[in-house]
Each structure stands twice: as C-alpha cells, then as structure tokens.
Write a protein that holds these residues in place. Structure first.
Motif, PDB file in Angstrom:
ATOM      1  N   LEU A  80       0.865  -1.171   0.000  1.00 28.58           N
ATOM      2  CA  LEU A  80       0.000   0.000   0.000  1.00 28.58           C
ATOM      3  C   LEU A  80       0.906   1.226   0.000  1.00 28.58           C
ATOM      4  N   GLN A  81       0.960   1.897  -1.133  1.00 27.86           N
ATOM      5  CA  GLN A  81       1.714   3.135  -1.236  1.00 27.86           C
ATOM      6  C   GLN A  81       0.799   4.278  -0.843  1.00 27.86           C
ATOM      7  N   MET A  82       1.173   4.977   0.207  1.00 23.00           N
ATOM      8  CA  MET A  82       0.347   6.060   0.738  1.00 23.00           C
ATOM      9  C   MET A  82       1.079   7.385   0.534  1.00 23.00           C
ATOM     10  N   SER A  83       0.443   8.290  -0.162  1.00 17.19           N
ATOM     11  CA  SER A  83       1.037   9.598  -0.435  1.00 17.19           C
ATOM     12  C   SER A  83       0.122  10.688   0.091  1.00 17.19           C
ATOM     13  N   SER A  84       0.672  11.879   0.213  1.00 19.52           N
ATOM     14  CA  SER A  84      -0.101  13.036   0.692  1.00 19.52           C
ATOM     15  C   SER A  84      -0.882  12.676   1.951  1.00 19.52           C
ATOM     16  N   LEU A  85      -0.191  12.082   2.884  1.00 21.08           N
ATOM     17  CA  LEU A  85      -0.863  11.617   4.103  1.00 21.08           C
ATOM     18  C   LEU A  85      -1.441  12.772   4.897  1.00 21.08           C
ATOM     19  N   LYS A  86      -2.580  12.482   5.527  1.00 23.47           N
ATOM     20  CA  LYS A  86      -3.296  13.464   6.332  1.00 23.47           C
ATOM     21  C   LYS A  86      -3.418  12.944   7.766  1.00 23.47           C
ATOM     22  N   PRO A  87      -3.579  13.839   8.725  1.00 26.83           N
ATOM     23  CA  PRO A  87      -3.755  13.375  10.111  1.00 26.83           C
ATOM     24  C   PRO A  87      -4.907  12.378  10.259  1.00 26.83           C
TER      25      PRO A  87
END
Length: 120
Positions: A80-87
């Motif tokens: 799982l590539q997660m980008s632009s992560l948010k709180p």
C-alpha cells in the motif's frame, strides 16, 4: 498454517508518504483477494483498498488518488503506497488475504497490524 507479516508503518508529517508491505507465508494454494484495512480505536475497521487475483482494484473514496495498492504475486506480497498523508489517516493498518484451498473453499487471514501516525 498461513502467516501474514506487515511492515512499513511509522510516524510521518502531513503531506509525506509511506509504503506498507504484507507478505504471506506457509501453506498457500492460491490467492483470491488481498486488501488493506484500517482501524481507529473505538471505531469499526474499514476497507482502505483491495486487489483481486486478476488484478482488479478498489479503494475507499477517502484515499482515492492518494493511496495505491499493488502486489507481487511471486512473493505473495501486497503493498500500500500512501502519499499526501493526512492526520485523519492515522490508524492501525491491517492486511487481509483471502486464500483458496485445493477444494475451492476460501479462508481469511489477517496481519498483526501496523501503526501509522500522521502529525499535522
């Protein structure tokens, strides 16, 4: 027996990226489905993204265009590539494999979970 081992969680700042990995080992006949779920304490576990044996994918609206699920079938691994992560992505992330046995029955297996924390 089948074991799933996850890796890649951690603490990041908002806007950064992480990649989660989950590898299955043991008596694997064939894979029907692989998915990533997440859970916040006190809330229900929710589907984040999934990929089927033929490569079809689906993802939650909240992560579309930011998270990408992929697989390496030879390694029985899902990513799982997660980008632009948010709180609000902060949660424990779990992988799930649905496996077929030689008789065609399917069984669910879950990883141990990995914490992802996104600071603002």
């Amino acid at each position: 027996q089948v074991q799933l081992v996850e890796s890649g969680g951690g603490l990041v700042q908002a806007g950064e990226s992480l990649r989660l990995s989950c590898t299955a080992s043991g008596s694997i006949f064939s894979i029907k489905y692989m998915g990533w779920y997440r859970q916040v304490a006190g809330q229900q576990r929710e589907l984040v993204a999934a990929i089927t044996a033929n490569g079809g994918t689906a993802s939650a609206t909240s992560v579309k265009d930011r998270f990408t699920i992929s697989r390496d079938s030879a390694k029985n691994t899902v990513y799982l590539q997660m980008s632009s992560l948010k709180p609000e992505d902060t949660a424990v992330y779990y992988c799930k494999f649905v496996l077929f046995d030689p008789r065609g029955a399917d069984y669910d297996y879950w990883g141990q979970g990995t914490q992802v924390t996104v600071s603002s």
